[in-house]
Write a protein that holds these residues in place. Structure first.
Motif, PDB file in Angstrom:
ATOM      1  N   ARG A   6      11.767  -6.727   3.751  1.00 44.21           N
ATOM      2  CA  ARG A   6      10.441  -7.018   4.294  1.00 44.21           C
ATOM      3  C   ARG A   6       9.571  -7.497   3.147  1.00 44.21           C
ATOM      4  O   ARG A   6       9.188  -6.722   2.286  1.00 44.21           O
ATOM      5  CB  ARG A   6       9.836  -5.771   4.916  1.00 44.21           C
ATOM      6  CG  ARG A   6      10.611  -5.265   6.087  1.00 44.21           C
ATOM      7  CD  ARG A   6      10.008  -4.011   6.615  1.00 44.21           C
ATOM      8  NE  ARG A   6      10.811  -3.527   7.727  1.00 44.21           N
ATOM      9  CZ  ARG A   6      10.386  -2.705   8.648  1.00 44.21           C
ATOM     10  NH1 ARG A   6       9.174  -2.236   8.598  1.00 44.21           N
ATOM     11  NH2 ARG A   6      11.163  -2.320   9.612  1.00 44.21           N
ATOM     12  N   THR A   8       6.091  -9.182   2.238  1.00 42.87           N
ATOM     13  CA  THR A   8       4.774  -9.565   2.717  1.00 42.87           C
ATOM     14  C   THR A   8       3.747  -9.161   1.677  1.00 42.87           C
ATOM     15  O   THR A   8       4.054  -8.473   0.715  1.00 42.87           O
ATOM     16  CB  THR A   8       4.470  -8.919   4.079  1.00 42.87           C
ATOM     17  OG1 THR A   8       3.256  -9.449   4.580  1.00 42.87           O
ATOM     18  CG2 THR A   8       4.354  -7.427   3.975  1.00 42.87           C
ATOM     19  N   TRP A  10      -0.099  -7.527   0.460  1.00 46.89           N
ATOM     20  CA  TRP A  10      -1.034  -6.457   0.810  1.00 46.89           C
ATOM     21  C   TRP A  10      -2.150  -7.007   1.680  1.00 46.89           C
ATOM     22  O   TRP A  10      -2.651  -6.315   2.565  1.00 46.89           O
ATOM     23  CB  TRP A  10      -1.615  -5.822  -0.457  1.00 46.89           C
ATOM     24  CG  TRP A  10      -0.676  -4.842  -1.072  1.00 46.89           C
ATOM     25  CD1 TRP A  10       0.189  -5.072  -2.101  1.00 46.89           C
ATOM     26  CD2 TRP A  10      -0.476  -3.488  -0.684  1.00 46.89           C
ATOM     27  NE1 TRP A  10       0.902  -3.933  -2.374  1.00 46.89           N
ATOM     28  CE2 TRP A  10       0.508  -2.948  -1.525  1.00 46.89           C
ATOM     29  CE3 TRP A  10      -1.042  -2.677   0.286  1.00 46.89           C
ATOM     30  CZ2 TRP A  10       0.931  -1.631  -1.412  1.00 46.89           C
ATOM     31  CZ3 TRP A  10      -0.623  -1.359   0.386  1.00 46.89           C
ATOM     32  CH2 TRP A  10       0.355  -0.858  -0.451  1.00 46.89           C
ATOM     33  N   ARG A  12      -1.972  -9.288   3.987  1.00 46.63           N
ATOM     34  CA  ARG A  12      -1.481  -9.347   5.372  1.00 46.63           C
ATOM     35  C   ARG A  12      -1.474  -7.949   6.000  1.00 46.63           C
ATOM     36  O   ARG A  12      -1.808  -7.780   7.173  1.00 46.63           O
ATOM     37  CB  ARG A  12      -0.074  -9.953   5.383  1.00 46.63           C
ATOM     38  CG  ARG A  12       0.555 -10.037   6.731  1.00 46.63           C
ATOM     39  CD  ARG A  12      -0.037 -11.162   7.531  1.00 46.63           C
ATOM     40  NE  ARG A  12       0.682 -11.227   8.796  1.00 46.63           N
ATOM     41  CZ  ARG A  12       0.170 -11.696   9.901  1.00 46.63           C
ATOM     42  NH1 ARG A  12      -1.036 -12.194   9.898  1.00 46.63           N
ATOM     43  NH2 ARG A  12       0.858 -11.713  10.998  1.00 46.63           N
ATOM     44  N   THR A  13      -1.115  -6.943   5.201  1.00 42.84           N
ATOM     45  CA  THR A  13      -1.116  -5.569   5.700  1.00 42.84           C
ATOM     46  C   THR A  13      -2.533  -5.118   6.023  1.00 42.84           C
ATOM     47  O   THR A  13      -2.771  -4.523   7.082  1.00 42.84           O
ATOM     48  CB  THR A  13      -0.487  -4.622   4.658  1.00 42.84           C
ATOM     49  OG1 THR A  13       0.831  -5.077   4.344  1.00 42.84           O
ATOM     50  CG2 THR A  13      -0.419  -3.205   5.182  1.00 42.84           C
ATOM     51  N   ALA A  16      -3.698  -6.800   9.220  1.00 40.34           N
ATOM     52  CA  ALA A  16      -3.084  -6.214  10.411  1.00 40.34           C
ATOM     53  C   ALA A  16      -3.735  -4.877  10.766  1.00 40.34           C
ATOM     54  O   ALA A  16      -3.992  -4.594  11.939  1.00 40.34           O
ATOM     55  CB  ALA A  16      -1.587  -6.032  10.190  1.00 40.34           C
ATOM     56  N   VAL A  17      -4.024  -4.071   9.751  1.00 37.60           N
ATOM     57  CA  VAL A  17      -4.659  -2.770  10.003  1.00 37.60           C
ATOM     58  C   VAL A  17      -6.071  -2.963  10.537  1.00 37.60           C
ATOM     59  O   VAL A  17      -6.480  -2.283  11.480  1.00 37.60           O
ATOM     60  CB  VAL A  17      -4.649  -1.913   8.723  1.00 37.60           C
ATOM     61  CG1 VAL A  17      -5.534  -0.683   8.876  1.00 37.60           C
ATOM     62  CG2 VAL A  17      -3.232  -1.499   8.367  1.00 37.60           C
ATOM     63  N   ASP A  33       4.275  -8.593  12.857  1.00 38.10           N
ATOM     64  CA  ASP A  33       3.891  -7.543  11.922  1.00 38.10           C
ATOM     65  C   ASP A  33       4.940  -6.439  11.879  1.00 38.10           C
ATOM     66  O   ASP A  33       5.260  -5.913  10.817  1.00 38.10           O
ATOM     67  CB  ASP A  33       2.533  -6.950  12.290  1.00 38.10           C
ATOM     68  CG  ASP A  33       1.395  -7.907  12.025  1.00 38.10           C
ATOM     69  OD1 ASP A  33       1.588  -8.868  11.256  1.00 38.10           O
ATOM     70  OD2 ASP A  33       0.305  -7.698  12.593  1.00 38.10           O
ATOM     71  N   LEU A  37       6.085  -6.167   8.083  1.00 33.13           N
ATOM     72  CA  LEU A  37       5.294  -5.248   7.276  1.00 33.13           C
ATOM     73  C   LEU A  37       6.024  -3.935   7.019  1.00 33.13           C
ATOM     74  O   LEU A  37       6.766  -3.440   7.854  1.00 33.13           O
ATOM     75  CB  LEU A  37       3.954  -4.972   7.959  1.00 33.13           C
ATOM     76  CG  LEU A  37       3.056  -6.188   8.154  1.00 33.13           C
ATOM     77  CD1 LEU A  37       1.769  -5.777   8.853  1.00 33.13           C
ATOM     78  CD2 LEU A  37       2.749  -6.859   6.834  1.00 33.13           C
ATOM     79  N   ASN A  38       5.752  -3.373   5.856  1.00 29.91           N
ATOM     80  CA  ASN A  38       6.330  -2.096   5.459  1.00 29.91           C
ATOM     81  C   ASN A  38       5.518  -0.969   6.103  1.00 29.91           C
ATOM     82  O   ASN A  38       4.306  -0.901   5.912  1.00 29.91           O
ATOM     83  CB  ASN A  38       6.291  -1.985   3.940  1.00 29.91           C
ATOM     84  CG  ASN A  38       6.996  -0.763   3.429  1.00 29.91           C
ATOM     85  OD1 ASN A  38       7.144   0.232   4.125  1.00 29.91           O
ATOM     86  ND2 ASN A  38       7.419  -0.832   2.181  1.00 29.91           N
ATOM     87  N   HIS A  41       3.247   1.004   3.749  1.00 30.07           N
ATOM     88  CA  HIS A  41       2.039   0.268   3.350  1.00 30.07           C
ATOM     89  C   HIS A  41       0.992   0.341   4.461  1.00 30.07           C
ATOM     90  O   HIS A  41      -0.200   0.500   4.185  1.00 30.07           O
ATOM     91  CB  HIS A  41       2.370  -1.185   3.046  1.00 30.07           C
ATOM     92  CG  HIS A  41       3.218  -1.364   1.832  1.00 30.07           C
ATOM     93  ND1 HIS A  41       3.767  -2.578   1.489  1.00 30.07           N
ATOM     94  CD2 HIS A  41       3.631  -0.498   0.880  1.00 30.07           C
ATOM     95  CE1 HIS A  41       4.471  -2.451   0.382  1.00 30.07           C
ATOM     96  NE2 HIS A  41       4.402  -1.184  -0.002  1.00 30.07           N
ATOM     97  N   ILE A  42       1.433   0.208   5.702  1.00 29.87           N
ATOM     98  CA  ILE A  42       0.513   0.275   6.835  1.00 29.87           C
ATOM     99  C   ILE A  42      -0.169   1.632   6.891  1.00 29.87           C
ATOM    100  O   ILE A  42      -1.381   1.725   7.072  1.00 29.87           O
ATOM    101  CB  ILE A  42       1.242  -0.024   8.158  1.00 29.87           C
ATOM    102  CG1 ILE A  42       1.713  -1.481   8.180  1.00 29.87           C
ATOM    103  CG2 ILE A  42       0.356   0.263   9.355  1.00 29.87           C
ATOM    104  CD1 ILE A  42       2.602  -1.823   9.340  1.00 29.87           C
TER     105      ILE A  42
END
Length: 71
Positions: A6, A8, A10, A12-13, A16-17, A33, A37-38, A41-42
């Motif tokens: 994966r 991507t 930070w 992008r994370t 998404a959040v 996502d 995404l990890n 990380h999320i």
């Protein structure tokens, strides 16, 4: 059996959040996502954003309470 890598950013994370906090998300973007995404990380970003939100609310309430009333 290998696990897909994966890769991507930070940014992008965080994006998404933040979209998740707002509650507006296309299903296709949500599926992307999930694939990219990890999850750790999320979780980290979500805890950080929630903490900033709560601290912001506390600061707002303190600011409003301290303001002198003009009555």
């Amino acid at each position: 059996m290998t696990t897909p890598v994966r890769k991507t950013s930070w940014l992008r994370t965080i994006q998404a959040v933040l979209w998740s906090f707002v509650g507006l998300r296309k299903n296709s973007e949500y599926q992307q996502d999930i694939e990219k995404l990890n999850p750790f990380h999320i979780i980290g970003v979500a805890i950080g954003v929630a903490l900033l939100f709560v601290l912001g609310l506390i600061a707002l309430v303190n600011w409003v309470v301290v303001q002198p009333t003009g009555l």
